[in-house]
Each structure stands twice: as structure tokens, then as C-alpha cells.
Design an enzyme around this catalytic site. Structure first.
Site, PDB file in Angstrom:
ATOM      1  N   GLU A  65      10.614  -2.791  -0.333  1.00 55.25           N
ATOM      2  CA  GLU A  65      10.972  -3.512  -1.563  1.00 55.25           C
ATOM      3  C   GLU A  65      12.077  -2.795  -2.386  1.00 55.25           C
ATOM      4  O   GLU A  65      13.067  -3.432  -2.729  1.00 55.25           O
ATOM      5  CB  GLU A  65       9.683  -3.749  -2.367  1.00 55.25           C
ATOM      6  CG  GLU A  65       9.818  -4.185  -3.798  1.00 55.25           C
ATOM      7  CD  GLU A  65      10.660  -5.428  -3.996  1.00 55.25           C
ATOM      8  OE1 GLU A  65      10.737  -6.267  -3.089  1.00 55.25           O
ATOM      9  OE2 GLU A  65      11.271  -5.527  -5.071  1.00 55.25           O
ATOM     10  N   SER A 125       5.039  -1.330  -5.917  1.00 52.09           N
ATOM     11  CA  SER A 125       4.853  -1.792  -4.536  1.00 52.09           C
ATOM     12  C   SER A 125       6.035  -1.327  -3.698  1.00 52.09           C
ATOM     13  O   SER A 125       7.183  -1.616  -4.035  1.00 52.09           O
ATOM     14  CB  SER A 125       4.805  -3.313  -4.478  1.00 52.09           C
ATOM     15  OG  SER A 125       3.758  -3.798  -5.260  1.00 52.09           O
ATOM     16  N   ARG A 143      10.168 -12.270  -5.117  1.00 46.67           N
ATOM     17  CA  ARG A 143      10.921 -11.010  -5.103  1.00 46.67           C
ATOM     18  C   ARG A 143      12.356 -11.205  -4.605  1.00 46.67           C
ATOM     19  O   ARG A 143      12.915 -10.354  -3.903  1.00 46.67           O
ATOM     20  CB  ARG A 143      10.236  -9.953  -4.229  1.00 46.67           C
ATOM     21  CG  ARG A 143       8.863  -9.497  -4.705  1.00 46.67           C
ATOM     22  CD  ARG A 143       8.977  -8.667  -5.979  1.00 46.67           C
ATOM     23  NE  ARG A 143       7.738  -7.975  -6.293  1.00 46.67           N
ATOM     24  CZ  ARG A 143       6.714  -8.511  -6.974  1.00 46.67           C
ATOM     25  NH1 ARG A 143       6.795  -9.752  -7.424  1.00 46.67           N
ATOM     26  NH2 ARG A 143       5.636  -7.807  -7.222  1.00 46.67           N
TER      27      ARG A 143
HETATM   28  N1  EPU Z   1      -5.841  -4.336  -1.080  1.00 48.53           N
HETATM   29  C1  EPU Z   1      -6.560  -3.517  -0.242  1.00 48.53           C
HETATM   30  N2  EPU Z   1      -6.242  -2.187  -0.193  1.00 48.53           N
HETATM   31  C2  EPU Z   1      -5.244  -1.661  -0.931  1.00 48.53           C
HETATM   32  C3  EPU Z   1      -4.502  -2.502  -1.778  1.00 48.53           C
HETATM   33  C4  EPU Z   1      -4.805  -3.854  -1.835  1.00 48.53           C
HETATM   34  O1  EPU Z   1      -7.485  -3.951   0.448  1.00 48.53           O
HETATM   35  O2  EPU Z   1      -5.019  -0.442  -0.831  1.00 48.53           O
HETATM   36  C5  EPU Z   1      -6.190  -5.763  -1.172  1.00 48.53           C
HETATM   37  C6  EPU Z   1      -6.858  -6.030  -2.522  1.00 48.53           C
HETATM   38  O3  EPU Z   1      -8.231  -5.803  -2.483  1.00 48.53           O
HETATM   39  C7  EPU Z   1      -6.530  -7.485  -2.742  1.00 48.53           C
HETATM   40  C8  EPU Z   1      -5.169  -7.637  -2.081  1.00 48.53           C
HETATM   41  O4  EPU Z   1      -5.033  -6.542  -1.188  1.00 48.53           O
HETATM   42  O5  EPU Z   1      -7.447  -8.297  -2.076  1.00 48.53           O
HETATM   43  C9  EPU Z   1      -4.025  -7.695  -3.065  1.00 48.53           C
HETATM   44  O6  EPU Z   1      -3.973  -6.515  -3.848  1.00 48.53           O
HETATM   45  P1  EPU Z   1      -3.483  -6.526  -5.372  1.00 48.53           P
HETATM   46  O7  EPU Z   1      -4.219  -7.543  -6.130  1.00 48.53           O
HETATM   47  O8  EPU Z   1      -3.508  -5.127  -5.870  1.00 48.53           O
HETATM   48  O9  EPU Z   1      -1.993  -7.076  -5.331  1.00 48.53           O
HETATM   49  P2  EPU Z   1      -0.799  -6.807  -4.336  1.00 48.53           P
HETATM   50  O10 EPU Z   1      -0.555  -8.030  -3.521  1.00 48.53           O
HETATM   51  O11 EPU Z   1      -1.036  -5.547  -3.604  1.00 48.53           O
HETATM   52  C10 EPU Z   1       1.092  -7.738  -5.902  1.00 48.53           C
HETATM   53  C11 EPU Z   1       2.434  -7.264  -6.368  1.00 48.53           C
HETATM   54  C12 EPU Z   1       2.271  -6.244  -7.487  1.00 48.53           C
HETATM   55  C13 EPU Z   1       1.543  -6.928  -8.625  1.00 48.53           C
HETATM   56  C14 EPU Z   1       0.177  -7.405  -8.115  1.00 48.53           C
HETATM   57  C15 EPU Z   1      -0.568  -8.202  -9.138  1.00 48.53           C
HETATM   58  C16 EPU Z   1       3.929  -7.418  -4.455  1.00 48.53           C
HETATM   59  C17 EPU Z   1       4.677  -6.680  -3.389  1.00 48.53           C
HETATM   60  N3  EPU Z   1       3.169  -6.674  -5.260  1.00 48.53           N
HETATM   61  O12 EPU Z   1       0.431  -6.590  -5.342  1.00 48.53           O
HETATM   62  O13 EPU Z   1       3.573  -5.882  -7.944  1.00 48.53           O
HETATM   63  O14 EPU Z   1       1.366  -6.052  -9.734  1.00 48.53           O
HETATM   64  O15 EPU Z   1       0.359  -8.280  -6.967  1.00 48.53           O
HETATM   65  O16 EPU Z   1       0.017  -9.451  -9.283  1.00 48.53           O
HETATM   66  O17 EPU Z   1       4.056  -8.635  -4.550  1.00 48.53           O
HETATM   67  C18 EPU Z   1       5.300  -4.256  -7.840  1.00 48.53           C
HETATM   68  O18 EPU Z   1       6.029  -5.130  -7.387  1.00 48.53           O
HETATM   69  O19 EPU Z   1       5.698  -3.079  -8.012  1.00 48.53           O
HETATM   70  C19 EPU Z   1       3.905  -4.546  -8.112  1.00 48.53           C
HETATM   71  C20 EPU Z   1       3.043  -3.612  -8.490  1.00 48.53           C
END
Ligand code: EPU
Length: 345
Positions: free
Chosen positions: A341, A245, A174
Site C-alpha cells: 500500500e 496497513s 485506496r
Molecule cells: N484479522 C485477523 N488477524 C489480523 C488482522 C485482522 O484475523 O492480524 C481479521 C480481523 O479479525 C477482521 C478482518 O481481519 O475479521 C479485518 O480486520 P480489521 O477490521 O482490523 O480491518 P482491515 O481490513 O485489516 C481495513 C483498513 C484499515 C482500516 C480498517 C477499519 C485496508 C488495507 N485497511 O483494515 O486502514 O482502519 O479496515 O476500517 O483497507 C490503513 O489503511 O492504514 C488502515 C489502517
């Protein structure tokens, strides 16, 4: 795209233009002076006028990663340069030049139509092509930096059009050279390098689940799976305002990670470069009990705690107040600071 070859007419200028439809939070915002930039050669004169009048200014793409105030003072450059074309192709790769104002998802769909797979994991990310390198958009195990050949920009400091190579862009999670030098570069065109050798990337846990027992899905299948996952997990900005995010996933040392893991066995995280650990901010926020919570007109999305939403009539102040509350609580519970972000304008 002939924007560089033929002199273009001055950009259309609108006073007090409503940006409610041009920011995905749906905040009721207006731009004092909105310039409709449809060609790169319109930019130098606009920047000169801005400098002469000493106006504040900024570029707005799809408005999907910004927090806008009630009034945006000074000049807002609406990046509307369109056009996409294959500019070179050899046995190894294809180069595609794309205008900064092209819608990101439409471009991804276009590459698949042209049988140029590679970007399918980045389907349905809101925003424009010009904004993609700035925050090095990434999802489902792919970051755009790896597919960028070069970025054509107007350098506001030297008043010249220059081309930055992928190495010049300093892509990181990012992050990029553009983000490190705000107010300096205006992205007009991005050149993508799509390798001819394609291998589907389905290691990210959500995708791996979708393709369990199916080892080699097609690019179209991955594209559709990503669209499905995003649609289930993330709110559609047309229905409920949001900027994806809201916080970056914080990177901590391996020592801090181990200490946290001892206290919180379910800690969700990813390995990071340099032996560090990236924590899932959504998990941290979720553990603090914020998921689905509301604060005046804004709240935390019920299916993904990393996404803050505007329930209607919310403002930048409301969102920032909620964000502060979340940051304080996560800091108190986990000793981790969360970085916002989207750009706060
Ligand atoms: N999780 C929770 N509770 C929640 C949300 C997430 O426990 O409310 C846990 C999930 O179960 C999982 C982990 O957190 O174990 C990661 O969650 P997720 O796979 O949804 O991905 P993320 O790390 O929250 C990142 C990016 C997203 C991208 C996804 C998929 C960042 C800041 N965000 O989210 O990007 O779509 O991975 O690769 O890096 C964006 O930047 O707008 C965005 C949506």
C-alpha cells in the site's frame, strides 16, 4: 487562505534535511533538497527549477504512507500549505476548503467542533489533508471520496492550476486519478462537501460492537469510539514506526472466494463492488503465522498482522525483505497476491 491571491516569498530550501521525524516508519532518511511549500503560488517556480536541472522529485505530506530510502535524491517538496475555512453553506450542505498541509486528524476534530459531522469515522488516520484524496483514505465503512467536492492541484504536465471535480478524481478502494497518474498533480487544497443531514455509520463490525444496544450515538461518541479502536489495534507511530496497513485488502472473484472458503471456513472478507470479494489481508497474513514475528530490526505488529513495524534502526530494505517473505507465503498458501500500500520512493 490567501495563498492564491498574494504572491508569496520563495520557499525555504534546506540541504540534506533529516526526514526521520517526517516519516511515520521513523526511517533515518535525508532529503538532498527540501523545499518548504507554504503557498500554492510557490510551486510553479520550484517545478521549473526541477525541470531545468532534470532532478528527480516528489511531494511529501505527513510521510505516513511512504517507504523512504537512506537518501532522497533531488527535490522533495514538503507540503505545508495550511488553513481551513467554510466557503459556502446552504440548506443541504457545507463546503470547506482546506490546505493540503493540514493534519488530517486535526481537521476531522475541527469539523466536529464546528458542528459539521460526517468525517468522524476517519478520525486518527495519520497524514495530511492533501494526501487523503490520493489514496482515497477509508476506515470503518467510510471513504473520503464521498465527502470530496473538488481538489485543487498544480498540473505539472500543463503547468497550470486546475480544479478536479469529485467525478474527475475516479475514486475507488485506496485508488484515485492522482494515484493512477503519479508525478503529475500536486494537491494544494481540498474542498469537502459535508451534507447537513447526518446519520451515524456504525455498521462496521468493530463499531457495531462498541455501540451494541445503542442505536443512535452522537458524532462525538463515534469519533471517540474510532479513536479508541484504532489506539487498541494500531501502533502509535510516535512509539513504534509504521505506515498503517502495509498491504491492500486483495479483491478476488466470487469463484475464487468460494473455493478459498471451502478450504478455510474462517476466511475474513467483505463484499466488494461488482459482486467481487475483498479479503482481509491481515487475516491471511495472520494465518501464515507472521503476527508478532521479527526479522532483524523490523517485524509484523503483534495485534494486527496487516501492519509492519520498525523496531528501531530498521531500513526500507529490511521492510521490503519482510514484505516479500509475507507475499511469497500468502501466495503459496492461498494463491492470492498482496499489493504493497505505501509508496516506495
Ligand atoms: N484479522 C485477523 N488477524 C489480523 C488482522 C485482522 O484475523 O492480524 C481479521 C480481523 O479479525 C477482521 C478482518 O481481519 O475479521 C479485518 O480486520 P480489521 O477490521 O482490523 O480491518 P482491515 O481490513 O485489516 C481495513 C483498513 C484499515 C482500516 C480498517 C477499519 C485496508 C488495507 N485497511 O483494515 O486502514 O482502519 O479496515 O476500517 O483497507 C490503513 O489503511 O492504514 C488502515 C489502517
Amino acid at each position: 487562505m490567501n495563498s492564491d491571491q498574494n504572491a508569496s516569498a520563495s520557499p525555504k530550501l534546506t540541504l540534506n534535511l533529516s526526514l526521520q521525524d517526517r516519516n511515520t516508519f521513523g526511517f533515518d532518511t535525508s532529503a538532498e533538497l527540501a523545499y518548504d511549500i507554504t503557498a500554492a503560488d510557490q510551486i510553479p517556480a520550484v517545478i521549473e527549477q526541477i525541470a531545468e536541472k532534470k532532478l528527480p522529485w516528489r511531494v511529501l505530506g505527513g510521510g505516513s504512507n511512504v517507504i523512504l530510502p537512506k537518501v532522497l535524491p533531488g527535490a522533495t517538496l514538503l507540503m505545508n500549505i495550511v488553513g481551513q475555512e467554510i466557503i459556502a453553506s446552504n440548506a443541504d450542505s457545507t463546503l470547506i476548503a482546506v490546505g493540503g498541509g493540514v493534519n488530517w486528524h486535526d481537521f476531522v476534530a475541527w469539523t466536529l467542533d464546528k458542528d459539521l459531522p460526517g468525517l468522524e469515522n476517519l478520525a486518527l488516520i495519520p497524514g495530511t489533508v492533501g494526501a487523503a484524496p490520493i489514496q482515497n483514505i477509508g476506515a470503518y465503512g467510510v471513504e473520503i471520496g464521498e465527502y470530496i467536492d473538488s481538489v485543487k492541484v498544480f498540473d505539472v504536465k500543463t503547468k497550470a492550476f486546475i480544479t478536479l471535480t469529485k467525478d474527475d478524481c475516479h475514486f475507488a478502494y485506496r485508488d484515485s486519478y492522482f494515484k493512477q497518474n503519479p508525478q503529475r498533480f500536486i494537491v494544494t487544497k481540498v474542498v469537502f462537501n459535508i451534507p447537513k443531514q447526518w446519520q451515524g455509520r456504525i455498521h462496521y463490525v468493530d463499531l457495531a460492537k462498541q455501540f451494541f444496544g445503542q442505536s443512535s450515538p452522537s458524532p462525538e461518541e463515534i469519533f471517540l469510539a474510532v479513536c479508541k479502536i484504532r489506539t487498541l489495534k494500531l501502533p502509535d507511530p510516535k512509539v513504534i514506526g509504521n505506515a498503517g496497513s502495509f498491504f491492500q485488502n486483495p479483491v478476488v472473484s466470487s469463484e475464487q472466494y468460494e473455493t478459498l472458503l471451502q478450504k478455510h471456513s474462517g476466511l475474513a472478507s467483505y463484499p466488494d463492488a461488482n459482486g467481487k470479494r475483498k479479503l482481509a489481508a491481515g487475516w491471511l497474513i495472520d494465518q501464515c503465522g507472521f503476527k508478532g514475528r521479527r526479522m532483524s530490526n523490523v517485524g509484523v505488529y503483534e495485534k494486527q498482522a496487516l501492519v509492519l513495524v520498525n523496531h528501531g534502526n530498521g531500513t526500507a530494505q529490511d521492510i521490503l525483505r519482510l514484505a516479500k517473505c509475507i507475499q511469497d507465503k500468502v501466495q503459496k498458501e492461498f494463491g492470492v497476491s498482496l499489493e504493497i500500500e505505501p509508496n516506495i520512493l
